[in-house]
Design a protein around this motif. Sequence first.
Motif, PDB file in Angstrom:
ATOM      1  N   GLU A 433     -22.627  -5.847  -0.748  1.00 31.04           N
ATOM      2  CA  GLU A 433     -22.325  -4.439  -0.456  1.00 31.04           C
ATOM      3  C   GLU A 433     -20.835  -4.253  -0.170  1.00 31.04           C
ATOM      4  N   GLU A 434     -20.245  -5.195   0.556  1.00 31.20           N
ATOM      5  CA  GLU A 434     -18.815  -5.090   0.856  1.00 31.20           C
ATOM      6  C   GLU A 434     -17.969  -5.188  -0.411  1.00 31.20           C
ATOM      7  N   GLN A 435     -18.401  -6.074  -1.334  1.00 32.05           N
ATOM      8  CA  GLN A 435     -17.643  -6.195  -2.581  1.00 32.05           C
ATOM      9  C   GLN A 435     -17.690  -4.893  -3.382  1.00 32.05           C
ATOM     10  N   TRP A 436     -18.868  -4.277  -3.453  1.00 37.87           N
ATOM     11  CA  TRP A 436     -18.953  -2.991  -4.165  1.00 37.87           C
ATOM     12  C   TRP A 436     -18.141  -1.911  -3.440  1.00 37.87           C
ATOM     13  N   GLU A 437     -18.170  -1.931  -2.104  1.00 37.24           N
ATOM     14  CA  GLU A 437     -17.406  -0.925  -1.342  1.00 37.24           C
ATOM     15  C   GLU A 437     -15.913  -1.120  -1.552  1.00 37.24           C
ATOM     16  N   LEU A 438     -15.462  -2.376  -1.495  1.00 37.13           N
ATOM     17  CA  LEU A 438     -14.032  -2.639  -1.740  1.00 37.13           C
ATOM     18  C   LEU A 438     -13.634  -2.223  -3.151  1.00 37.13           C
ATOM     19  N   HIS A 439     -14.529  -2.473  -4.101  1.00 43.10           N
ATOM     20  CA  HIS A 439     -14.248  -2.058  -5.474  1.00 43.10           C
ATOM     21  C   HIS A 439     -14.143  -0.539  -5.583  1.00 43.10           C
ATOM     22  N   ARG A 440     -15.049   0.160  -4.899  1.00 48.18           N
ATOM     23  CA  ARG A 440     -14.993   1.627  -4.929  1.00 48.18           C
ATOM     24  C   ARG A 440     -13.706   2.142  -4.284  1.00 48.18           C
ATOM     25  N   ILE A 441     -13.314   1.539  -3.144  1.00 49.86           N
ATOM     26  CA  ILE A 441     -12.086   1.979  -2.463  1.00 49.86           C
ATOM     27  C   ILE A 441     -10.871   1.724  -3.345  1.00 49.86           C
ATOM     28  N   GLU A 442     -10.853   0.588  -4.010  1.00 49.28           N
ATOM     29  CA  GLU A 442      -9.720   0.287  -4.883  1.00 49.28           C
ATOM     30  C   GLU A 442      -9.630   1.289  -6.032  1.00 49.28           C
ATOM     31  N   LYS A 443     -10.794   1.659  -6.594  1.00 53.08           N
ATOM     32  CA  LYS A 443     -10.792   2.667  -7.654  1.00 53.08           C
ATOM     33  C   LYS A 443     -10.288   4.010  -7.130  1.00 53.08           C
ATOM     34  N   GLU A 444     -10.686   4.373  -5.911  1.00 52.17           N
ATOM     35  CA  GLU A 444     -10.218   5.625  -5.318  1.00 52.17           C
ATOM     36  C   GLU A 444      -8.717   5.572  -5.089  1.00 52.17           C
ATOM     37  N   ASN A 445      -8.232   4.443  -4.621  1.00 50.95           N
ATOM     38  CA  ASN A 445      -6.774   4.312  -4.389  1.00 50.95           C
ATOM     39  C   ASN A 445      -5.994   4.418  -5.703  1.00 50.95           C
ATOM     40  N   GLU A 446      -6.531   3.782  -6.759  1.00 50.05           N
ATOM     41  CA  GLU A 446      -5.862   3.876  -8.048  1.00 50.05           C
ATOM     42  C   GLU A 446      -5.836   5.321  -8.538  1.00 50.05           C
ATOM     43  N   LYS A 447      -6.936   6.018  -8.332  1.00 53.33           N
ATOM     44  CA  LYS A 447      -7.001   7.424  -8.731  1.00 53.33           C
ATOM     45  C   LYS A 447      -6.000   8.249  -7.935  1.00 53.33           C
ATOM     46  N   LEU A 448      -5.929   8.019  -6.611  1.00 52.22           N
ATOM     47  CA  LEU A 448      -4.987   8.748  -5.761  1.00 52.22           C
ATOM     48  C   LEU A 448      -3.546   8.434  -6.149  1.00 52.22           C
ATOM     49  N   GLU A 449      -3.292   7.176  -6.499  1.00 53.08           N
ATOM     50  CA  GLU A 449      -1.938   6.788  -6.908  1.00 53.08           C
ATOM     51  C   GLU A 449      -1.514   7.529  -8.170  1.00 53.08           C
ATOM     52  N   ARG A 450      -2.461   7.630  -9.127  1.00 52.82           N
ATOM     53  CA  ARG A 450      -2.154   8.372 -10.358  1.00 52.82           C
ATOM     54  C   ARG A 450      -1.880   9.848 -10.049  1.00 52.82           C
ATOM     55  N   GLN A 451      -2.649  10.414  -9.125  1.00 51.78           N
ATOM     56  CA  GLN A 451      -2.437  11.813  -8.767  1.00 51.78           C
ATOM     57  C   GLN A 451      -1.063  12.015  -8.112  1.00 51.78           C
ATOM     58  N   LEU A 452      -0.673  11.077  -7.248  1.00 50.74           N
ATOM     59  CA  LEU A 452       0.625  11.190  -6.585  1.00 50.74           C
ATOM     60  C   LEU A 452       1.769  11.042  -7.584  1.00 50.74           C
ATOM     61  N   LYS A 453       1.606  10.110  -8.512  1.00 51.77           N
ATOM     62  CA  LYS A 453       2.643   9.956  -9.540  1.00 51.77           C
ATOM     63  C   LYS A 453       2.764  11.217 -10.368  1.00 51.77           C
ATOM     64  N   LYS A 454       1.633  11.811 -10.702  1.00 52.14           N
ATOM     65  CA  LYS A 454       1.650  13.043 -11.487  1.00 52.14           C
ATOM     66  C   LYS A 454       2.331  14.180 -10.718  1.00 52.14           C
ATOM     67  N   SER A 455       2.058  14.270  -9.396  1.00 50.51           N
ATOM     68  CA  SER A 455       2.684  15.325  -8.584  1.00 50.51           C
ATOM     69  C   SER A 455       4.191  15.121  -8.478  1.00 50.51           C
ATOM     70  N   LYS A 456       4.604  13.841  -8.367  1.00 52.54           N
ATOM     71  CA  LYS A 456       6.049  13.571  -8.329  1.00 52.54           C
ATOM     72  C   LYS A 456       6.725  13.995  -9.623  1.00 52.54           C
ATOM     73  N   GLN A 457       6.041  13.727 -10.755  1.00 51.02           N
ATOM     74  CA  GLN A 457       6.596  14.111 -12.046  1.00 51.02           C
ATOM     75  C   GLN A 457       6.715  15.620 -12.145  1.00 51.02           C
ATOM     76  N   ILE A 458       5.706  16.321 -11.631  1.00 54.55           N
ATOM     77  CA  ILE A 458       5.772  17.792 -11.647  1.00 54.55           C
ATOM     78  C   ILE A 458       6.929  18.283 -10.807  1.00 54.55           C
ATOM     79  N   GLU A 459       7.131  17.639  -9.657  1.00 53.49           N
ATOM     80  CA  GLU A 459       8.244  18.034  -8.772  1.00 53.49           C
ATOM     81  C   GLU A 459       9.592  17.854  -9.477  1.00 53.49           C
ATOM     82  N   VAL A 460       9.742  16.697 -10.139  1.00 52.70           N
ATOM     83  CA  VAL A 460      11.005  16.444 -10.842  1.00 52.70           C
ATOM     84  C   VAL A 460      11.196  17.452 -11.969  1.00 52.70           C
TER      85      VAL A 460
END
Length: 579
Positions: A433-460
Amino acid sequence: MRKSEVLAAESVACLNKALCRLKDIWEEIGIPEDQRLQRTNVVKNHIKGLLDMMITEEESLRTRLLSSIEACHKQLDTLCLELQLPPFEEERGVTMLQQEKEIRTQVEMLVKERTQRMQQLKALTERDQDLCDTLCSDPYALDPNAVPSLEQLDGFRQHIVSQTTEKERRHAEFVGIKRQIILCMDDLDQLPETSFEKDIICEDQEAFCLSKDNIASLKLLLGQLEERKAENQAVCEAHREKIQELWDRLQVPQEERELFSEHMVASKKKNLDALEAEGRRLMELKRLNMRNVTEAIRSEIAVLWEKCFFSSDQQQAFVPYFSNDFTEQLLGLHEAEILRLKQHYEEHKELFEGVQRWEESWRLFLELEKKATDPSRFTNRGGNLLKEEKQKAELHKSLPKLEKKLKAQIYVWEQEQAREFLVNGQKFLQFVEEQWELHRIEKENEKLERQLKKSKQIEVDMLYGTAVRTPTKRRFLGTTTPSKARKVPSVRTPGRSKPPLAGLQERNKENMGQVTGLGVPLQSGGFKTLASPQRNFSINSVASTYSEFATGLINTVIESVQSSETSPRPLTPRASQTY
């Protein structure tokens, strides 16, 4: 008129003619009347005697015919009864001779039929007796002195066929069992001892009684021999395993092992004796090489610890493993421990192998997930991308099934062992269960990172007017239609003043602070998930902060555009952007 009547009339005429002739002769001779009378009487008596004799003979014939008919009738009735045939029906309106001939012919035919049946019965009885002697069975229930019916003969023949088939089957079974008994005795180096064993081995196969009891005794004897052979093989196999183990621990040269290879395959008496002798020799060598043997056993224990997923605490619990006092007692403790570990692994081998399969599948699943984020994977031309995606989908489907199966096996294991099933000191299901949870959190972080990069690009883009071009569709070769481009007005930014969007940067800092609570940035641009999945964080809170950030960004852009339009200082427009 009948011919016989004509002949009778002619006979009377001849007699009359003869008497007349006699009369003439007598007259010519001159025989007196009294002598004529005497002579005529002689003629009459002679003729009458001859006719009486003939009548007597014919009457005798008639009597014989009647007697024959009566005797044939009786015999015919007896034959019909013996042969189980319906009574004979005579033809009406026939003469006595015809009647006698017809009955006599029928009697002769039935006598012949009875003789044939009795001959067949005798042959079948003799064959049945031979089969009974061979099979030790009871004779067929049919009276050998009575004339059998056709149905009884057919039944007898079928019985003979059945008995013959049974004899062939038993004989084939006997030959097969005898061959196996001889092989077993040869493997056991055993000679026939009892009279029954001698009858099996030494006597002619055709002379052996194939009774059910003998066949059962054969099977029993074979079973006993095979059991003894299996015991010998088990003992030999145990000796071989022990010898192989001691060879490995004592590091016996390969050349020396090959000299003993003959006894590592066969399980005869001589092989067992050789194995026992080799075992004693190696035990003596083991006693003389205590340290090396103990360290070899420790290597095997370490491998079994890994296979059984023992934690450090479980490994530390076996204190003799860390002792350097190499004594016979220490070696005995190690041997007992490795025996216990082997038994433990064999009893739960399916469960341990299932856990191992899950770990391998999970590791492969993570590798495929990592490859899925690599842009270079789209440049391959070997079809690996499709294969990887298909393999990942299969793993994503098979992992839950495997986990469900392992969950059931672990439940049974825990019920039997009355303790929790641990993998490296942790409950396996919790670890999954912990491995699946860590995997889910990592996927969420990757998604959030992409969103932040996209927002920075919009700002620039908003600040400096960087053109964001959308890719146009690739046209087919040979198309001459010019591409149509829609032009949009450029966004003008103030040429001087302090760095704009200070409020935006503050909000951005706030957002980055929220992100820092989830993970730490890596040099490669990704995020590394913290080890513990029990951190107090909320994806929903991050999402709400991002929406606030986007709303503030839009408001700041609008204010910036409005202030640039009302400023008296001329603005330098940027290059127009074409989409």
